[in-house]
Design an enzyme around this catalytic site. Structure first.
Site, PDB file in Angstrom:
ATOM      1  N   LYS A 176       0.841  -1.210   0.000  1.00 12.03           N
ATOM      2  CA  LYS A 176       0.000   0.000   0.000  1.00 12.03           C
ATOM      3  C   LYS A 176       0.875   1.259   0.000  1.00 12.03           C
ATOM      4  O   LYS A 176       0.475   2.318   0.467  1.00 12.03           O
ATOM      5  CB  LYS A 176      -0.933   0.002   1.215  1.00 12.03           C
ATOM      6  N   ALA A 203       3.146   7.022   0.825  1.00 12.16           N
ATOM      7  CA  ALA A 203       2.106   7.652  -0.007  1.00 12.16           C
ATOM      8  C   ALA A 203       1.101   8.449   0.827  1.00 12.16           C
ATOM      9  O   ALA A 203       0.047   8.830   0.321  1.00 12.16           O
ATOM     10  CB  ALA A 203       1.386   6.590  -0.820  1.00 12.16           C
ATOM     11  N   LEU A 245      -1.520   9.574   4.013  1.00 16.42           N
ATOM     12  CA  LEU A 245      -2.659   9.043   4.761  1.00 16.42           C
ATOM     13  C   LEU A 245      -3.291   7.860   4.040  1.00 16.42           C
ATOM     14  O   LEU A 245      -3.423   7.893   2.806  1.00 16.42           O
ATOM     15  CB  LEU A 245      -3.690  10.174   4.883  1.00 16.42           C
ATOM     16  N   LEU A 288      -5.994   6.421   2.494  1.00 16.35           N
ATOM     17  CA  LEU A 288      -7.246   7.022   2.007  1.00 16.35           C
ATOM     18  C   LEU A 288      -8.417   6.049   2.113  1.00 16.35           C
ATOM     19  O   LEU A 288      -9.564   6.474   2.300  1.00 16.35           O
ATOM     20  CB  LEU A 288      -7.050   7.500   0.558  1.00 16.35           C
ATOM     21  N   GLU A 300       4.590  15.020   5.665  1.00 16.81           N
ATOM     22  CA  GLU A 300       4.371  15.560   7.018  1.00 16.81           C
ATOM     23  C   GLU A 300       5.216  14.805   8.044  1.00 16.81           C
ATOM     24  O   GLU A 300       5.783  15.402   8.959  1.00 16.81           O
ATOM     25  CB  GLU A 300       2.885  15.475   7.378  1.00 16.81           C
ATOM     26  N   GLU A 352      -3.490  16.838  -1.354  1.00 12.62           N
ATOM     27  CA  GLU A 352      -4.704  16.931  -0.530  1.00 12.62           C
ATOM     28  C   GLU A 352      -5.845  17.636  -1.267  1.00 12.62           C
ATOM     29  O   GLU A 352      -7.001  17.230  -1.173  1.00 12.62           O
ATOM     30  CB  GLU A 352      -4.397  17.661   0.791  1.00 12.62           C
TER      31      GLU A 352
HETATM   32  C1  1HE Z   1      -2.960   3.628  -1.157  1.00 13.82           C
HETATM   33  C2  1HE Z   1      -2.409   4.919  -1.007  1.00 13.82           C
HETATM   34  C3  1HE Z   1      -2.938   5.744   0.019  1.00 13.82           C
HETATM   35  C4  1HE Z   1      -1.386   3.926  -2.621  1.00 13.82           C
HETATM   36  N1  1HE Z   1      -3.932   5.231   0.767  1.00 13.82           N
HETATM   37  N2  1HE Z   1      -3.952   3.192  -0.379  1.00 13.82           N
HETATM   38  N3  1HE Z   1      -1.882  10.330  -0.861  1.00 13.82           N
HETATM   39  C5  1HE Z   1      -2.087  10.338  -2.191  1.00 13.82           C
HETATM   40  O1  1HE Z   1      -2.991  10.959  -2.698  1.00 13.82           O
HETATM   41  C6  1HE Z   1      -1.145   9.500  -2.999  1.00 13.82           C
HETATM   42  C7  1HE Z   1      -1.866   8.304  -3.536  1.00 13.82           C
HETATM   43  N4  1HE Z   1      -0.953   7.331  -4.131  1.00 13.82           N
HETATM   44  C8  1HE Z   1      -0.425   7.494  -5.363  1.00 13.82           C
HETATM   45  O2  1HE Z   1      -0.564   8.497  -6.034  1.00 13.82           O
HETATM   46  C9  1HE Z   1       0.364   6.327  -5.888  1.00 13.82           C
HETATM   47  O3  1HE Z   1      -0.036   5.170  -5.180  1.00 13.82           O
HETATM   48  C10 1HE Z   1       1.900   6.489  -5.768  1.00 13.82           C
HETATM   49  C11 1HE Z   1       2.390   7.564  -6.734  1.00 13.82           C
HETATM   50  C12 1HE Z   1       2.320   6.845  -4.340  1.00 13.82           C
HETATM   51  C13 1HE Z   1       2.583   5.123  -6.103  1.00 13.82           C
HETATM   52  O4  1HE Z   1       2.145   4.710  -7.369  1.00 13.82           O
HETATM   53  P1  1HE Z   1       2.255   3.141  -7.759  1.00 13.82           P
HETATM   54  O5  1HE Z   1       1.890   3.018  -9.205  1.00 13.82           O
HETATM   55  O6  1HE Z   1       3.570   2.601  -7.331  1.00 13.82           O
HETATM   56  O7  1HE Z   1       1.182   2.363  -6.845  1.00 13.82           O
HETATM   57  P2  1HE Z   1      -0.424   2.261  -7.018  1.00 13.82           P
HETATM   58  O8  1HE Z   1      -0.746   1.192  -8.008  1.00 13.82           O
HETATM   59  O9  1HE Z   1      -1.039   3.581  -7.216  1.00 13.82           O
HETATM   60  O10 1HE Z   1      -0.839   1.774  -5.551  1.00 13.82           O
HETATM   61  C14 1HE Z   1      -0.559   0.453  -5.086  1.00 13.82           C
HETATM   62  C15 1HE Z   1      -1.568   0.134  -4.019  1.00 13.82           C
HETATM   63  O11 1HE Z   1      -1.380   1.025  -2.918  1.00 13.82           O
HETATM   64  C16 1HE Z   1      -2.993   0.345  -4.486  1.00 13.82           C
HETATM   65  O12 1HE Z   1      -3.794  -0.581  -3.789  1.00 13.82           O
HETATM   66  P3  1HE Z   1      -4.317  -1.941  -4.539  1.00 13.82           P
HETATM   67  O13 1HE Z   1      -5.114  -2.639  -3.476  1.00 13.82           O
HETATM   68  O14 1HE Z   1      -5.095  -1.473  -5.733  1.00 13.82           O
HETATM   69  O15 1HE Z   1      -3.059  -2.680  -4.921  1.00 13.82           O
HETATM   70  C17 1HE Z   1      -3.312   1.728  -3.994  1.00 13.82           C
HETATM   71  O16 1HE Z   1      -4.699   1.951  -3.803  1.00 13.82           O
HETATM   72  C18 1HE Z   1      -2.590   1.714  -2.655  1.00 13.82           C
HETATM   73  N5  1HE Z   1      -2.306   3.066  -2.172  1.00 13.82           N
HETATM   74  N6  1HE Z   1      -1.434   5.077  -1.926  1.00 13.82           N
HETATM   75  C19 1HE Z   1      -4.407   4.005   0.558  1.00 13.82           C
HETATM   76  N7  1HE Z   1      -2.468   6.956   0.252  1.00 13.82           N
HETATM   77  C20 1HE Z   1      -2.828  13.475   7.939  1.00 13.82           C
HETATM   78  S1  1HE Z   1      -3.518  14.178   6.569  1.00 13.82           S
HETATM   79  C21 1HE Z   1      -2.533  13.693   5.244  1.00 13.82           C
HETATM   80  C22 1HE Z   1      -3.346  13.737   3.982  1.00 13.82           C
HETATM   81  C23 1HE Z   1      -2.697  12.993   2.880  1.00 13.82           C
HETATM   82  O17 1HE Z   1      -1.750  12.265   3.064  1.00 13.82           O
HETATM   83  S2  1HE Z   1      -3.404  13.211   1.353  1.00 13.82           S
HETATM   84  C24 1HE Z   1      -2.362  12.389   0.256  1.00 13.82           C
HETATM   85  C25 1HE Z   1      -2.745  10.959   0.093  1.00 13.82           C
END
Ligand code: 1HE
Length: 267
Positions: free
Chosen positions: A28, A65, A67, A69, A115, A135
């Site tokens: 994840k 990656a 929080l 989500l 963060e 975000e």
């Molecule tokens: C996740 C998360 C996550 C990946 N929560 N499950 N963060 C984001 O908006 C970033 C979201 N993530 C991405 O844009 C991409 O995953 C990455 C660029 C980081 C990596 O890409 P990649 O191609 O290596 O991986 P992927 O295919 O997108 O993700 C692999 C798996 O991880 C997939 O799950 P699967 O069950 O389909 O295999 C994704 O759903 C999962 N995954 N990132 C949950 N963040 C205290 S407030 C803070 C607020 C924030 O942090 S907002 C920013 C959130």
């Protein structure tokens, strides 16, 4: 390496005086769920008790990656605020604790991952690292201390741009903007972070305490108050037996001298 106590979500290794803490949810992308943040708290407390410095890194292709989500989407506003306040509590143990933390960054350093990195004292990014605050795209806001810590590191104007436009920065840009202090070759961030942590671990603990706790607070004070607190802290650290021994060691030529940069030595 000694004392390997690796658990499911966070790995922990004590290497001499430095604890190596790993976000260990690569499937994840090391997204931070409630369970991850609690496991991190246990590792941070353990490091604080038994190490003199710590490194935080991520297993797999990414540092973090942000929080989780999938978990967040199920939360109501009150649960979300409790979650955010819990991150604040645990990240504060990193930022204002008693040992220095160094983060070793590669791949995604995104949202809550940035963060977390911002709560550490030194950030090292390898050339695969990329930085973003998506975000706005996700319809939420920073909640892990970024509005304070990241804004101070890169400036509120750059942070606002990051959040409004979804801009993704390279490691070089992050270094130029003050988000990270060191760059490393691909795969080299942990080694560099361990080297820096070992250096910091060799300082007097009281000096490190002042650097971690007095220095950032002084930035929140008026100049007069800051100078006053600086003098108090200076006299308190000087009054320790360790300071006397370290000062004598230098005067008696038993201490390591500064490494003079080659260019300065040649000049
Ligand atoms: C996740 C998360 C996550 C990946 N929560 N499950 N963060 C984001 O908006 C970033 C979201 N993530 C991405 O844009 C991409 O995953 C990455 C660029 C980081 C990596 O890409 P990649 O191609 O290596 O991986 P992927 O295919 O997108 O993700 C692999 C798996 O991880 C997939 O799950 P699967 O069950 O389909 O295999 C994704 O759903 C999962 N995954 N990132 C949950 N963040 C205290 S407030 C803070 C607020 C924030 O942090 S907002 C920013 C959130």
């Amino acid at each position: 390496m000694a004392d390997i106590a690796s658990e499911e979500l966070i790995s922990y290794v004590l290497k001499d005086e430095v604890a190596l803490i790993g976000l260990n949810r690569p499937a994840k992308r090391n997204a931070i769920s409630d369970r991850v943040v609690e496991a991190l708290a246990v590792a941070v407390d353990r490091a604080t008790n038994e190490a003199r410095a710590a490194v935080i890194h991520g297993h797999g292709d990414h540092f973090c990656a942000g929080l989780d989500l999938g978990e967040h989407v199920q939360k109501g506003p009150m649960e979300a605020i409790r979650g955010s306040r819990r991150w604040h509590e645990i990240f504060a143990r990193i930022e204002r604790g008693t040992i220095p933390f160094v983060s070793a960054l590669h791949g995604a350093v995104v949202g809550g991952g940035l963060e977390l990195a911002a709560a550490t004292h030194i950030r090292v990014a390898d050339e695969t690292a990329f930085f973003a605050l998506p975000e706005g795209q996700r319809g939420i806001f920073v909640g892990g201390g970024g509005a304070v810590r990241i804004a101070r590191l890169m400036g509120p104007a750059r942070m606002g741009d990051f959040m409004l436009t979804g801009r993704v920065a390279t490691a070089q840009e992050a270094e130029r903007w003050g988000l990270v202090q060191y760059l490393a070759p691909a795969g080299g961030a942990v080694d560099k972070a361990l080297e820096l942590a070992a250096r910091a671990a060799s300082n007097a603990p009281m000096s490190n305490y002042a650097i971690l706790n007095a220095l950032p607070r002084i930035q929140d004070m008026s100049s007069e108050d800051g100078l006053f607190v600086e003098s108090l802290m200076s006299s308190l650290t000087s009054a320790t037996p360790e300071a006397e021994e370290r000062l004598r060691a230098f005067l008696e030529k038993r201490a390591r001298r500064l490494d003079i940069p080659q260019a300065a030595a040649d000049g």
